[in-house]
Design a protein around this motif. Structure first.
Motif, PDB file in Angstrom:
ATOM      1  N   SER A 120       0.832  -1.213   0.000  1.00 38.77           N
ATOM      2  CA  SER A 120       0.000   0.000   0.000  1.00 38.77           C
ATOM      3  C   SER A 120       0.862   1.257   0.000  1.00 38.77           C
ATOM      4  CB  SER A 120      -0.925   0.000   1.221  1.00 38.77           C
ATOM      5  OG  SER A 120      -1.784  -1.115   1.207  1.00 38.77           O
ATOM      6  N   SER A 121       1.938   1.241   0.770  1.00 36.44           N
ATOM      7  CA  SER A 121       2.813   2.404   0.832  1.00 36.44           C
ATOM      8  C   SER A 121       3.520   2.635  -0.503  1.00 36.44           C
ATOM      9  CB  SER A 121       3.847   2.240   1.945  1.00 36.44           C
ATOM     10  OG  SER A 121       3.212   2.177   3.206  1.00 36.44           O
ATOM     11  N   GLY A 122       3.900   1.552  -1.174  1.00 33.49           N
ATOM     12  CA  GLY A 122       4.505   1.696  -2.491  1.00 33.49           C
ATOM     13  C   GLY A 122       3.560   2.344  -3.485  1.00 33.49           C
ATOM     14  N   ALA A 123       2.272   1.954  -3.443  1.00 32.14           N
ATOM     15  CA  ALA A 123       1.286   2.559  -4.340  1.00 32.14           C
ATOM     16  C   ALA A 123       1.082   4.038  -4.017  1.00 32.14           C
ATOM     17  CB  ALA A 123      -0.035   1.802  -4.223  1.00 32.14           C
ATOM     18  N   LEU A 124       1.068   4.386  -2.731  1.00 28.80           N
ATOM     19  CA  LEU A 124       0.921   5.787  -2.354  1.00 28.80           C
ATOM     20  C   LEU A 124       2.092   6.630  -2.877  1.00 28.80           C
ATOM     21  CD1 LEU A 124      -0.361   5.516   1.336  1.00 28.80           C
ATOM     22  CD2 LEU A 124      -1.623   6.378  -0.640  1.00 28.80           C
ATOM     23  N   CYS A 125       3.299   6.079  -2.852  1.00 25.56           N
ATOM     24  CA  CYS A 125       4.460   6.823  -3.350  1.00 25.56           C
ATOM     25  C   CYS A 125       4.326   7.125  -4.838  1.00 25.56           C
ATOM     26  CB  CYS A 125       5.744   6.041  -3.086  1.00 25.56           C
ATOM     27  SG  CYS A 125       6.250   6.009  -1.358  1.00 25.56           S
ATOM     28  N   ALA A 126       3.738   6.199  -5.598  1.00 26.71           N
ATOM     29  CA  ALA A 126       3.503   6.444  -7.025  1.00 26.71           C
ATOM     30  C   ALA A 126       2.536   7.611  -7.212  1.00 26.71           C
ATOM     31  CB  ALA A 126       2.961   5.184  -7.691  1.00 26.71           C
ATOM     32  N   ILE A 127       1.522   7.693  -6.347  1.00 26.84           N
ATOM     33  CA  ILE A 127       0.579   8.818  -6.407  1.00 26.84           C
ATOM     34  C   ILE A 127       1.299  10.119  -6.075  1.00 26.84           C
ATOM     35  CG2 ILE A 127      -1.485   9.806  -5.330  1.00 26.84           C
ATOM     36  CD1 ILE A 127      -2.485   6.940  -4.922  1.00 26.84           C
ATOM     37  N   ALA A 128       2.177  10.097  -5.072  1.00 25.60           N
ATOM     38  CA  ALA A 128       2.920  11.296  -4.689  1.00 25.60           C
ATOM     39  C   ALA A 128       3.803  11.788  -5.830  1.00 25.60           C
ATOM     40  CB  ALA A 128       3.764  11.016  -3.447  1.00 25.60           C
ATOM     41  N   ALA A 129       4.384  10.867  -6.598  1.00 25.59           N
ATOM     42  CA  ALA A 129       5.212  11.262  -7.735  1.00 25.59           C
ATOM     43  C   ALA A 129       4.397  12.037  -8.759  1.00 25.59           C
ATOM     44  CB  ALA A 129       5.841  10.022  -8.378  1.00 25.59           C
ATOM     45  N   LEU A 130       3.185  11.580  -9.025  1.00 24.91           N
ATOM     46  CA  LEU A 130       2.309  12.292  -9.969  1.00 24.91           C
ATOM     47  C   LEU A 130       1.886  13.658  -9.418  1.00 24.91           C
ATOM     48  CD1 LEU A 130       0.073   9.308 -11.149  1.00 24.91           C
ATOM     49  CD2 LEU A 130       1.970  10.378 -12.388  1.00 24.91           C
ATOM     50  N   MET A 131       1.578  13.718  -8.125  1.00 21.34           N
ATOM     51  CA  MET A 131       1.187  14.990  -7.507  1.00 21.34           C
ATOM     52  C   MET A 131       2.312  16.019  -7.586  1.00 21.34           C
ATOM     53  SD  MET A 131      -0.748  13.474  -4.128  1.00 21.34           S
ATOM     54  CE  MET A 131      -0.980  15.072  -3.362  1.00 21.34           C
TER      55      MET A 131
END
Length: 442
Positions: free
Chosen positions: A413-424
């Motif tokens: 889950s944390s890995g997926a959140l980091c991908a979202i942060a990269a886009l943000m």
């Protein structure tokens, strides 16, 4: 030719005279202040090294659930963040030395009192509230304030160096605290944290200075001497006003969102749950703690390098790269955990360590770019989101371990959140640069 800086001359008849020049030393005093700040952050980092080592001993001795212990740590992390913006404003009002000295004493009090606790609410009060308030009154808020006051040039580099102070503290204290915990119990380890915080107080009180004007110098890289500003009253009101103004901009919410994910994937996840997760796979606690210390070694290099890059490259793109690489590494971690240290795990530790808090210099640079003189306070609010994210994962990670019997779902889950942060990060707008008007004749 010797460079000089104005120094306020003594008042004559109650009327200040024109400042007189003072010879500037070959090594600017700002670097000495940065060194003292670094030592302060190293000493204060001792308290941040202990929560991950407490989970199993407290669970064994008192029978408290990992979720309950994680809740106390989450209160600590949340207060760390929520206190930061007010601490930045208080430093403008009362000075850096007073606030940091009081913060260190509060940390020592909270850590020292834990040795007498018998109930879980006492853990929440001592480690959650007292240590959380003390730690939030310094750390990154201190780094931002010192950098803004003492440096005009090399701000990104200095931010990276000071941020790395926390990693250096982790490097120094984590193996020691893990050894003490394993051989003598968690109480001597908590006492060590208390004494470490107290030991830093004399350095802060006698060597740290609030402003370059206190020693008659201009800030490093500043073209001219700037008098020390008057104390800013209404610290709490100023912190709230800065939040209200920043909250009207999309940049603030994007920075707060990405930094919340940063906290969730570092302080709340790896710092708190890596050691017990590795222990679940049969790895000795001392070995797992040593791996975290190695993260600290490479974090120093990664954060200083990130500061250097921030002075030269786009902070938005740097953040996107950092978060993307972090998320990728976390996706692989569940496959690497084993009962011993092997080369792929070492590779993860090196890779993850370089990225640990490399996000801080570009995030602070974007705050400085968009919010000017309130940047340290706004960064404090952004840091609050970082710690709230960390606190949520510190708690939910413990609950997930109680429910599922492993931490795998938390890593993914944390890995997926980091991908979202990269886009943000890529969505953050550049601040428009004012172009001087050109008169048109004809």
């Amino acid at each position: 030719m010797t460079q000089t800086s104005p120094v306020p001359a003594p008042a004559v008849g109650g009327v200040p005279t024109t400042p007189r020049p003072r010879s500037r030393p070959r090594v600017h005093r700002a670097w000495a202040v940065a060194a003292v700040t670094f030592v302060t952050l190293v000493g204060a980092a001792a308290f941040a090294s202990l929560p991950g080592l407490l989970i199993d001993p407290l669970h064994t001795e008192f029978g408290w659930s990992r979720g309950m212990i994680g809740f106390a740590v989450s209160i600590n992390l949340a207060l760390y963040g929520l206190t930061a913006p007010f601490a930045a404003a208080l430093m403008d009002r009362f000075g850096i030395r007073r606030i940091v000295a009081c913060a260190l004493v509060t940390i020592a009090l909270g850590a020292g009192l834990t040795v007498f606790m018998t109930q879980s609410w006492q853990l929440v009060l001592c480690w959650g509230v007292l240590v959380g308030l003390g730690s939030g009154s310094m750390a990154l808020a201190l780094a931002a304030t010192v950098t803004n006051r003492w440096f005009v040039a090399r701000r990104g580099l200095v931010t990276g160096m000071l941020t790395a102070g926390g990693a250096a503290g982790q490097l120094v204290f984590l193996p020691l605290l893990s050894w003490i915990t394993e051989h003598h119990g968690w109480r001597p380890a908590a006492t060590t944290v208390a004494f470490a915080a107290l030991a830093v107080v004399p350095f802060v009180w006698f060597l740290l200075r609030d402003h370059p004007a206190d020693v008659g110098l201009a800030a490093y890289g500043a073209p001219e001497f700037t008098p020390k500003p008057l104390p800013v009253p209404g610290a709490a009101g100023r912190a709230v006003r800065a939040l209200r103004e920043a909250a009207h901009t999309s940049t603030f919410w994007l920075l707060a969102g990405t930094f919340a994910i940063c906290g969730a994937s570092t302080n709340g996840l790896v710092k708190v749950h890596f050691v017990p997760a590795a222990h679940d796979h049969g790895m000795p606690v001392t070995a797992a703690a040593s791996l975290l210390a190695v993260i600290g070694i490479f974090d120093i290099a990664g954060t200083v390098a990130s500061g250097w890059f921030t002075d030269r490259l786009s902070p938005r793109r740097l953040l996107a790269i950092y978060y993307g690489l972090r998320g990728l590494s976390l996706m692989f971690l569940p496959m690497l955990l084993a009962d011993s240290v092997h080369p792929p795990m070492v590779l993860f530790i090196v890779f993850y360590g370089l990225d640990w808090v490399a996000t801080v210099p570009p995030t602070l640079a974007l705050c400085r770019e968009h919010y000017g003189e309130n940047s340290a306070i706004v960064f404090g609010w952004v840091l609050a989101s970082h710690q709230i994210g960390a606190g949520l994962v510190a708690y939910s990670g413990g609950v997930a371990r109680d429910v599922f019997g492993s931490y795998d779902v938390v890593w993914y889950s944390s890995g997926a959140l980091c991908a979202i942060a990269a886009l943000m990060s890529l969505v953050i707008r550049r601040r428009p640069v004012a172009v001087p008007a050109v008169a048109v004749t004809g």
